[in-house]
Design a protein around this motif. Structure first.
Motif, PDB file in Angstrom:
ATOM      1  N   TYR A  90      19.194  30.099 -65.124  1.00 56.21           N
ATOM      2  CA  TYR A  90      20.331  30.461 -65.483  1.00 56.21           C
ATOM      3  C   TYR A  90      20.708  32.026 -65.251  1.00 56.21           C
ATOM      4  CZ  TYR A  90      19.182  26.436 -68.220  1.00 56.21           C
ATOM      5  OH  TYR A  90      18.857  25.027 -68.673  1.00 56.21           O
ATOM      6  N   LEU A 127      35.762  25.620 -67.916  1.00 54.73           N
ATOM      7  CA  LEU A 127      34.659  25.195 -68.391  1.00 54.73           C
ATOM      8  C   LEU A 127      34.232  24.784 -69.852  1.00 54.73           C
ATOM      9  CD1 LEU A 127      32.531  27.666 -66.388  1.00 54.73           C
ATOM     10  CD2 LEU A 127      32.759  25.239 -65.566  1.00 54.73           C
ATOM     11  N   ILE A 129      34.270  26.598 -72.783  1.00 57.77           N
ATOM     12  CA  ILE A 129      33.224  27.514 -73.186  1.00 57.77           C
ATOM     13  C   ILE A 129      33.838  28.592 -73.996  1.00 57.77           C
ATOM     14  CG2 ILE A 129      31.417  27.074 -71.668  1.00 57.77           C
ATOM     15  CD1 ILE A 129      32.076  29.725 -70.317  1.00 57.77           C
ATOM     16  N   GLN A 144      24.929  24.364 -72.179  1.00 55.70           N
ATOM     17  CA  GLN A 144      26.211  25.453 -72.389  1.00 55.70           C
ATOM     18  C   GLN A 144      25.525  26.838 -71.647  1.00 55.70           C
ATOM     19  OE1 GLN A 144      25.596  25.559 -76.614  1.00 55.70           O
ATOM     20  NE2 GLN A 144      27.179  24.611 -77.017  1.00 55.70           N
ATOM     21  N   GLN A 146      24.143  26.637 -68.646  1.00 52.99           N
ATOM     22  CA  GLN A 146      24.292  26.486 -67.156  1.00 52.99           C
ATOM     23  C   GLN A 146      25.800  26.545 -66.920  1.00 52.99           C
ATOM     24  OE1 GLN A 146      23.695  27.093 -64.212  1.00 52.99           O
ATOM     25  NE2 GLN A 146      21.643  25.559 -64.261  1.00 52.99           N
ATOM     26  N   ARG A 147      26.561  26.148 -67.954  1.00 57.15           N
ATOM     27  CA  ARG A 147      28.172  26.405 -67.870  1.00 57.15           C
ATOM     28  C   ARG A 147      28.337  28.050 -67.609  1.00 57.15           C
ATOM     29  NH1 ARG A 147      28.417  21.803 -71.402  1.00 57.15           N
ATOM     30  NH2 ARG A 147      29.762  20.344 -70.352  1.00 57.15           N
ATOM     31  N   GLY A 151      30.309  29.919 -64.779  1.00 62.33           N
ATOM     32  CA  GLY A 151      31.418  30.619 -65.112  1.00 62.33           C
ATOM     33  C   GLY A 151      31.313  32.030 -64.457  1.00 62.33           C
ATOM     34  N   LEU A 178      26.695  17.196 -66.882  1.00 64.54           N
ATOM     35  CA  LEU A 178      27.016  18.426 -65.932  1.00 64.54           C
ATOM     36  C   LEU A 178      27.506  18.116 -64.655  1.00 64.54           C
ATOM     37  CD1 LEU A 178      24.977  21.525 -67.152  1.00 64.54           C
ATOM     38  CD2 LEU A 178      27.589  20.999 -67.109  1.00 64.54           C
ATOM     39  N   GLU A 181      30.872  17.206 -64.799  1.00 63.44           N
ATOM     40  CA  GLU A 181      31.728  18.346 -65.007  1.00 63.44           C
ATOM     41  C   GLU A 181      32.078  19.441 -63.705  1.00 63.44           C
ATOM     42  OE1 GLU A 181      33.353  19.410 -67.843  1.00 63.44           O
ATOM     43  OE2 GLU A 181      32.917  17.607 -68.407  1.00 63.44           O
TER      44      GLU A 181
END
Length: 367
Positions: A90, A127, A129, A144, A146-147, A151, A178, A181
């Motif tokens: 990440y 995303l 978030i 979260q 990784q989102r 982002g 994901l 997503e």
């Protein structure tokens, strides 16, 4: 939707990369259309991440050129290439909030405050978030985090996104969520995305096209369905598909007016098979996917049929994987889980040889 009418978004032309005497990439050519989702797929050590890092500017190529949006970026710094990158790790700053992580690069680029706020709000909305913006990474789940990493690439507002195995650290359920997503993100943004993975399911579900790599060379570049249906060689055939393709060793022989594949006395007529460049004879490997082998009533409608004895039944939830011998060699096929079969049962199976793949026993190339 990929735009094929214009020049490519990313073009790799004759790119080679050597680490000392080791040739990692071998004179690669690759064009990625504008808005295309291209997946680089292959086993560890095949060169897929190395190629992505060359496109990103994290590695200097030994030969060749790289173009992004018609501009030669071969020797440009990563920050000047107009790309956003998401890594396997990440790589978030633990002392910063999510908002701080998203804004860090933009502040360094001296963007106006209102522009930074606009980009963060847009990325957070896309995303989903927004509730996480004031949290620190330690208070987030893997999905979260990784989102947030995605982002951070998204706020750069670039045309090309590069993903280096972004889901490999997540569990199977999160990977699946994901994956959806990321597909939604691509459909919403319509940006060019290049995605590296060793997971063929990720590749098949995400890609407009897949580049299957091995030993620093692209083995096949095509749509997921074309690669699944007509793999160019045995390596690609074995790498795509789950469960994997069955491979039966034997030979192609001429039987009267038509070609036949023969393995230990079992003969499969090949009049429905489309040879690449005409029928051939000699040692060959016959490939058929487990999902293309029918049992019972389904077998009765198939052009080729034979009987075999069931040796193993593997329950897999909605279906079962059944094993037996075909021409003295292992053959697996899928059946509905509700169907009652057991070890020792003699059953009739069938398949369409026109959907099979045949490979030269020596070169492994499709014939």
């Amino acid at each position: 939707m990929m735009d094929t009418s214009n020049t490519p978004s990313v073009a790799v032309r004759g790119v080679s990369l050597n680490f000392g005497a080791v040739e990692v990439l071998k004179s690669l050519d690759l064009e990625v259309g504008r808005g295309e989702f291209l997946v680089l797929l292959g086993p560890s050590g095949c060169g897929k991440s190395t190629l992505l890092n060359c496109i990103a500017g994290l590695l200097d190529v030994s030969a060749g050129q790289i173009f992004i949006n018609d501009r030669n970026v071969t020797w440009d710094e990563p920050k000047d290439r107009g790309i956003g990158m998401v890594f396997q790790s990440y790589a978030l700053y633990p002392q910063m909030t999510v908002e701080g992580n998203l804004s860090f690069g933009l502040k360094n680029a001296r963007l106006p405050k209102d522009e930074i706020e606009r980009r963060i709000a847009r990325a957070a909305e896309i995303l989903q978030i927004e509730p996480l913006l004031k949290r620190k990474p330690s208070a987030l789940s893997g999905g979260q985090r990784q989102r947030v990493a995605i982002g951070r690439a998204l706020v750069r507002d670039v045309d090309v996104f590069l993903f280096d195995e972004p889901l490999s650290n997540l569990d199977a359920k999160l990977r699946s969520e994901l994956r959806v997503e990321i597909k939604r993100l691509h459909q919403k943004l319509e940006n060019t995305m290049i995605y590296v993975t060793h997971d063929q399911i990720e590749a098949m579900t995400l890609a407009d096209r897949i580049a299957v790599m091995r030993g620093g060379i692209i083995q096949q570049l095509d749509t997921p369905q074309a690669i699944y249906s007509r793999p160019v060689n045995r390596f690609v055939a074995g790498f795509i598909g789950s469960p994997g393709m069955n491979f039966i060793e034997g030979e192609c022989v001429s039987d009267s007016a038509s070609a036949v594949f023969e393995a230990n006395g079992v003969k499969v007529p090949l009049d429905r098979y489309e040879f690449a460049g005409g029928a051939r004879t000699g040692k060959a490997v016959f490939g058929v996917r487990p999902e293309h082998v029918m049992l019972g009533d389904g077998a009765g409608a198939m052009p080729f049929q034979t009987d075999l004895t069931i040796e193993i039944v593997e329950p897999m939830g909605s279906d079962s994987l059944v094993w037996g011998k075909f021409g003295g060699q292992n053959l697996s096929f899928r059946i509905d889980a509700e169907r009652a079969v057991a070890k020792g049962d003699m059953v009739r199976i069938g398949f369409d040889p026109g959907r099979a793949s045949i490979f030269d026993a020596g070169t492994g190339e499709r014939i």
